[in-house]
Design a protein around this motif. Structure first.
Motif, PDB file in Angstrom:
ATOM      1  N   LEU A   1     -20.009  -1.803 -11.472  1.00  0.00           N
ATOM      2  CA  LEU A   1     -19.581  -2.518 -10.265  1.00  0.00           C
ATOM      3  C   LEU A   1     -18.066  -2.573 -10.085  1.00  0.00           C
ATOM      4  CD1 LEU A   1     -22.048  -5.548 -10.606  1.00  0.00           C
ATOM      5  CD2 LEU A   1     -22.423  -3.450  -9.337  1.00  0.00           C
ATOM      6  N   MET A   2     -17.333  -2.573 -11.189  1.00  0.00           N
ATOM      7  CA  MET A   2     -15.892  -2.844 -11.097  1.00  0.00           C
ATOM      8  C   MET A   2     -15.018  -1.598 -11.251  1.00  0.00           C
ATOM      9  SD  MET A   2     -15.893  -6.308 -11.179  1.00  0.00           S
ATOM     10  CE  MET A   2     -14.361  -6.859 -11.871  1.00  0.00           C
ATOM     11  N   TRP A   3     -15.631  -0.473 -11.608  1.00  0.00           N
ATOM     12  CA  TRP A   3     -14.810   0.681 -11.978  1.00  0.00           C
ATOM     13  C   TRP A   3     -13.891   1.145 -10.843  1.00  0.00           C
ATOM     14  CZ3 TRP A   3     -13.251   2.024 -16.443  1.00  0.00           C
ATOM     15  CH2 TRP A   3     -12.620   3.248 -16.645  1.00  0.00           C
ATOM     16  N   LEU A   4     -14.403   1.097  -9.613  1.00  0.00           N
ATOM     17  CA  LEU A   4     -13.585   1.528  -8.474  1.00  0.00           C
ATOM     18  C   LEU A   4     -12.346   0.639  -8.352  1.00  0.00           C
ATOM     19  CD1 LEU A   4     -13.215   3.431  -6.078  1.00  0.00           C
ATOM     20  CD2 LEU A   4     -14.518   1.808  -4.687  1.00  0.00           C
ATOM     21  N   LEU A   5     -12.584  -0.663  -8.565  1.00  0.00           N
ATOM     22  CA  LEU A   5     -11.459  -1.604  -8.480  1.00  0.00           C
ATOM     23  C   LEU A   5     -10.425  -1.292  -9.574  1.00  0.00           C
ATOM     24  CD1 LEU A   5     -10.373  -4.248  -7.149  1.00  0.00           C
ATOM     25  CD2 LEU A   5     -11.587  -5.495  -8.951  1.00  0.00           C
ATOM     26  N   VAL A   6     -10.940  -1.049 -10.790  1.00  0.00           N
ATOM     27  CA  VAL A   6     -10.053  -0.715 -11.909  1.00  0.00           C
ATOM     28  C   VAL A   6      -9.260   0.550 -11.574  1.00  0.00           C
ATOM     29  CG1 VAL A   6      -9.995   0.001 -14.352  1.00  0.00           C
ATOM     30  CG2 VAL A   6     -11.547  -1.814 -13.616  1.00  0.00           C
TER      31      VAL A   6
ATOM     32  N   ALA B   1      -4.328   3.265 -10.172  1.00  0.00           N
ATOM     33  CA  ALA B   1      -3.686   4.219  -9.248  1.00  0.00           C
ATOM     34  C   ALA B   1      -2.442   3.596  -8.633  1.00  0.00           C
ATOM     35  CB  ALA B   1      -4.679   4.626  -8.164  1.00  0.00           C
ATOM     36  N   THR B   2      -2.563   2.346  -8.188  1.00  0.00           N
ATOM     37  CA  THR B   2      -1.429   1.654  -7.560  1.00  0.00           C
ATOM     38  C   THR B   2      -0.285   1.513  -8.567  1.00  0.00           C
ATOM     39  OG1 THR B   2      -3.038   0.457  -6.241  1.00  0.00           O
ATOM     40  CG2 THR B   2      -0.798  -0.402  -6.225  1.00  0.00           C
ATOM     41  N   VAL B   3      -0.638   1.117  -9.774  1.00  0.00           N
ATOM     42  CA  VAL B   3       0.382   0.941 -10.817  1.00  0.00           C
ATOM     43  C   VAL B   3       1.108   2.267 -11.086  1.00  0.00           C
ATOM     44  CG1 VAL B   3       0.697   0.464 -13.292  1.00  0.00           C
ATOM     45  CG2 VAL B   3      -0.761  -1.033 -11.911  1.00  0.00           C
ATOM     46  N   LEU B   4       0.349   3.378 -11.044  1.00  0.00           N
ATOM     47  CA  LEU B   4       0.942   4.687 -11.337  1.00  0.00           C
ATOM     48  C   LEU B   4       1.575   5.334 -10.101  1.00  0.00           C
ATOM     49  CD1 LEU B   4      -1.767   6.177 -13.747  1.00  0.00           C
ATOM     50  CD2 LEU B   4       0.429   5.169 -14.353  1.00  0.00           C
ATOM     51  N   GLY B   5       1.536   4.627  -8.970  1.00  0.00           N
ATOM     52  CA  GLY B   5       2.204   5.127  -7.772  1.00  0.00           C
ATOM     53  C   GLY B   5       1.362   6.052  -6.911  1.00  0.00           C
ATOM     54  N   VAL B   6       0.054   6.099  -7.165  1.00  0.00           N
ATOM     55  CA  VAL B   6      -0.837   6.918  -6.320  1.00  0.00           C
ATOM     56  C   VAL B   6      -1.297   6.052  -5.160  1.00  0.00           C
ATOM     57  CG1 VAL B   6      -3.010   8.210  -6.257  1.00  0.00           C
ATOM     58  CG2 VAL B   6      -1.610   8.238  -8.324  1.00  0.00           C
ATOM     59  N   ASP B   7      -1.228   6.601  -3.956  1.00  0.00           N
ATOM     60  CA  ASP B   7      -1.613   5.829  -2.771  1.00  0.00           C
ATOM     61  C   ASP B   7      -3.120   5.559  -2.807  1.00  0.00           C
ATOM     62  OD1 ASP B   7      -1.840   4.615  -0.363  1.00  0.00           O
ATOM     63  OD2 ASP B   7      -1.689   6.452   0.837  1.00  0.00           O
ATOM     64  N   ALA B   8      -3.480   4.262  -2.932  1.00  0.00           N
ATOM     65  CA  ALA B   8      -4.900   3.903  -3.030  1.00  0.00           C
ATOM     66  C   ALA B   8      -5.393   3.204  -1.770  1.00  0.00           C
ATOM     67  CB  ALA B   8      -5.119   3.008  -4.240  1.00  0.00           C
ATOM     68  N   THR B   9      -4.557   3.225  -0.713  1.00  0.00           N
ATOM     69  CA  THR B   9      -4.972   2.539   0.519  1.00  0.00           C
ATOM     70  C   THR B   9      -6.022   3.351   1.276  1.00  0.00           C
ATOM     71  OG1 THR B   9      -3.059   3.521   1.601  1.00  0.00           O
ATOM     72  CG2 THR B   9      -2.830   1.227   0.849  1.00  0.00           C
TER      73      THR B   9
END
Lengths: 277, 336
Positions: free
Chosen positions: A191-196, A201-209
């Motif tokens: 259930l949570m993997w996508l959120l993780v 991704a956000t922390v590493l600078g990948v656009d997750a929007t």
């Protein structure tokens, strides 16, 4: 040779008792509803799926039904295995078991395989019956490769969950801790993997929007290698038509399959060999 | 008698939680040791050894070492004269041993027959033997009942049954009589005796010292992770100096004050039938025949006459108290 025979006899005995246990009796209707039920729905020619999802053959049905396998069968392994070591340890039954003349590694394997196969066998039987449903509904015979991949990787997925659960059960000092670990692991990967993934991704600078962005999808596929559910779906996704296949290198997926099989089992057996009553 | 298993300077210490280590350091106290600090024990065929000691003495840990469950951290264990070193050696050792741990709370969806069948399979025995085992421990009528419905006594019988599978050479029984009714206790004693007569070595740990006294031939006394003394009752009595007591009774004026003049003898007046009754304990040596004759001669003066004189054997409880230094006023609130 003698030890192997003892192992097989013990496994058959454990499977017999586990497969008719109240937990499995409760689980069977859920598995029937989720596995052949979902296959029945996805393989119906009149089914209209949301968004851009379209059924392009038996492999697509198998891939889509994998979501329902993840929701039911993996939870089944958690429920069957959470107390398989912690309960006998608390009651003192484990002391008697450890005092028996059997190699600890074999005894550890019998516990692991008992939990794994008691869920994996019914799931495999339901998957095989689902293949017949696909043939009946769609009028096509699923390829042998697709069928073996679907049944095989599902069995492996359940083995990964079983080994994680056995590690938890061997660590737990009480039943609550063991079931909490099992359910938490299941929730994290299911259930949570996508959120993780989005957070990392956000922390590493990948656009997750935009989750449809190819860069994010590529990142997500790589992140999925660290989740048993992700690896399971990547393997099945590899059987889809070319346009729907993952972009991650096949070698990484194969390596992840080997890693998820070998590392948890090795760690569990190491723990079991040193287990104290 | 053949030595089946031998422990020499065995050591196994349980890991101590960090909080306890930190607390000990804070209080500048030594870090406590739990487990077996040093134990040497020989188990011979056909012998019945009572393993006694206060709570936390290390009896169950010692049994786990002998059963091949816990590995030794120091010392050696020999099975039939061969060192037990590898896991394979421990498997061979476990083949010869039947362990009945203390208070197994059998539970789960199975029944006694399932439990014994499973253990028969693990021991490489025919699962059909399970019914015979249950009959032997008086559980055949409950063989298909749910484990959770069994009473404590029934669970003890099931644990005993588990230990009997495969007719092991050595039986390790940890508190076997807990929860057993008197009839079952009597049957248990009879069974143990019969097994010992057939050559099985039996080690019984128990707190019911009066029960233990009825069937064990020798004792090993444990305290704070060490075997303090072991051997036959007579040799242990001698080692501990608890075998030097006499019970003397007679008629006429009591000779208590006269005997008390000897500083080597403690006199205790007992309230028994007759004019007087004394319990005399010598602190230097046992009451030999010469000493007893001299005592009678000394007492039989005037109208004072000895009517009876007998040696008082110490009971196991007294042996335990003497060996471990536990006084009658044991502090139950103190740390075990």
């Amino acid at each position: 040779m003698v030890d192997t025979m003892v192992f097989i006899r013990l496994l058959i005995h454990d499977l017999k008792s586990k497969m008719i246990s109240p937990r499995m009796v409760i689980l069977y209707p859920l598995l029937i509803l989720f596995i052949p039920g979902s296959v029945w729905g996805f393989s119906d020619p009149n089914t209209s799926l949301p968004g851009t999802i379209s059924i392009e053959g038996a492999s697509t049905v198998m891939f889509l039904s994998s979501l329902f396998v993840l929701l039911s069968a993996t939870l089944g392994v958690v429920l069957v295995g959470f107390d398989s070591i912690s309960r006998p340890r608390l009651t003192g039954e484990l002391t008697i078991e450890l005092a028996q003349p059997i190699n600890r590694t074999l005894l550890g394997f019998s516990h692991l395989f008992g939990v794994w196969l008691s869920v994996a066998i019914p799931v495999a039987l339901l998957q095989i019956s689902s293949l017949m449903i696909i043939q009946h509904q769609m009028g096509i015979t699923p390829s042998v490769e697709d069928s073996i991949t679907w049944v095989g990787i599902t069995a492996l997925l359940l083995l990964w969950y079983a080994s994680l659960q056995m590690i938890a059960s061997s660590m737990a000092q009480d039943l609550g801790a063991s079931v909490t670990f099992g359910v938490a692991t299941w929730m994290l990967f299911t259930l949570m993997w996508l959120l993780v993934t989005v957070v990392i991704a956000t922390v590493l600078g990948v656009d997750a929007t935009n989750t449809a962005d190819p860069t994010f999808i590529r990142f997500q596929e790589h992140a999925d290698l660290f989740s048993p559910n992700g690896v399971y779906q990547l393997v099945l996704q590899n059987r889809l038509p070319q346009s729907a296949q993952p972009t991650v290198w096949d070698g990484w997926i194969d390596l992840a399959v080997v890693g998820w099989t070998v590392i948890p089992i090795t760690y569990y057996l190491r723990r079991f060999r040193k287990l104290k009553p | 008698m053949e030595v089946l298993v031998e422990l020499e300077n065995a050591r196994y210490l349980h890991p101590i939680p960090r909080a306890i280590i930190a607390a000990a350091k804070r209080r500048k106290q030594p870090i406590p040791k739990r487990g077996i600090i040093e134990a040497s024990l020989r188990i011979e065929s056909g012998s019945i050894i009572g393993l006694v000691g206060p709570n936390g003495a290390g009896k169950s840990t010692l049994m786990s070492i002998m059963a091949g469950i816990l590995p030794l951290q120091r010392g050696i264990i020999k099975s039939n004269g061969k060192h037990v070193l590898s896991e394979q050696d421990r498997v061979h050792l476990r083949k010869r041993i039947g362990l009945m741990p203390e208070r197994v709370a059998w539970s789960g969806p199975g029944n006694p027959l399932d439990v014994i069948r499973r253990l028969c399979i693990i021991r490489g025995q025919d699962a059909k033997n399970a019914e015979e085992i249950l009959q032997r421990v008086g559980l055949s009528s409950r063989s298909r009942d749910r484990l959770s419905s069994l009473s404590q006594g029934m669970r003890q019988r099931l644990s005993l049954g588990a230990a009997l599978i495969g007719n092991p050479d050595i039986l390790l029984l940890d508190e076997p009589m807990n929860g057993l009714d008197p009839v079952a206790q009597s049957a248990f004693r009879k069974m143990i005796q019969e097994m010992a007569n057939r050559g099985t070595a039996i080690v019984v740990s128990s707190h019911q010292l009066n029960e233990l006294e009825r069937f064990v031939e020798g004792v090993a006394i444990m305290n704070q992770g060490k075997i303090v003394t072991q051997g036959s009752f007579t040799s242990v009595e001698h080692d501990l100096g608890v075998g030097q007591r006499l019970m003397v009774s007679g008629i006429g004026p009591s000779p208590a004050s006269m005997i008390s003049e000897n500083p080597l003898i403690t006199v205790k007046e007992l309230d028994e039938e007759g004019d007087w009754c004394l319990r005399l304990t010598r602190h230097d040596q046992t009451w030999s025949q010469d000493l007893r004759a001299a005592l009678i001669e000394r007492i039989n003066v005037g109208s004072t006459k000895v009517a009876s004189l007998e040696r008082v054997p110490p009971d196991l409880e007294e042996i335990l108290r003497t060996a471990t230094g536990i006084s009658e006023g044991i502090d139950l609130q103190g740390e075990e």
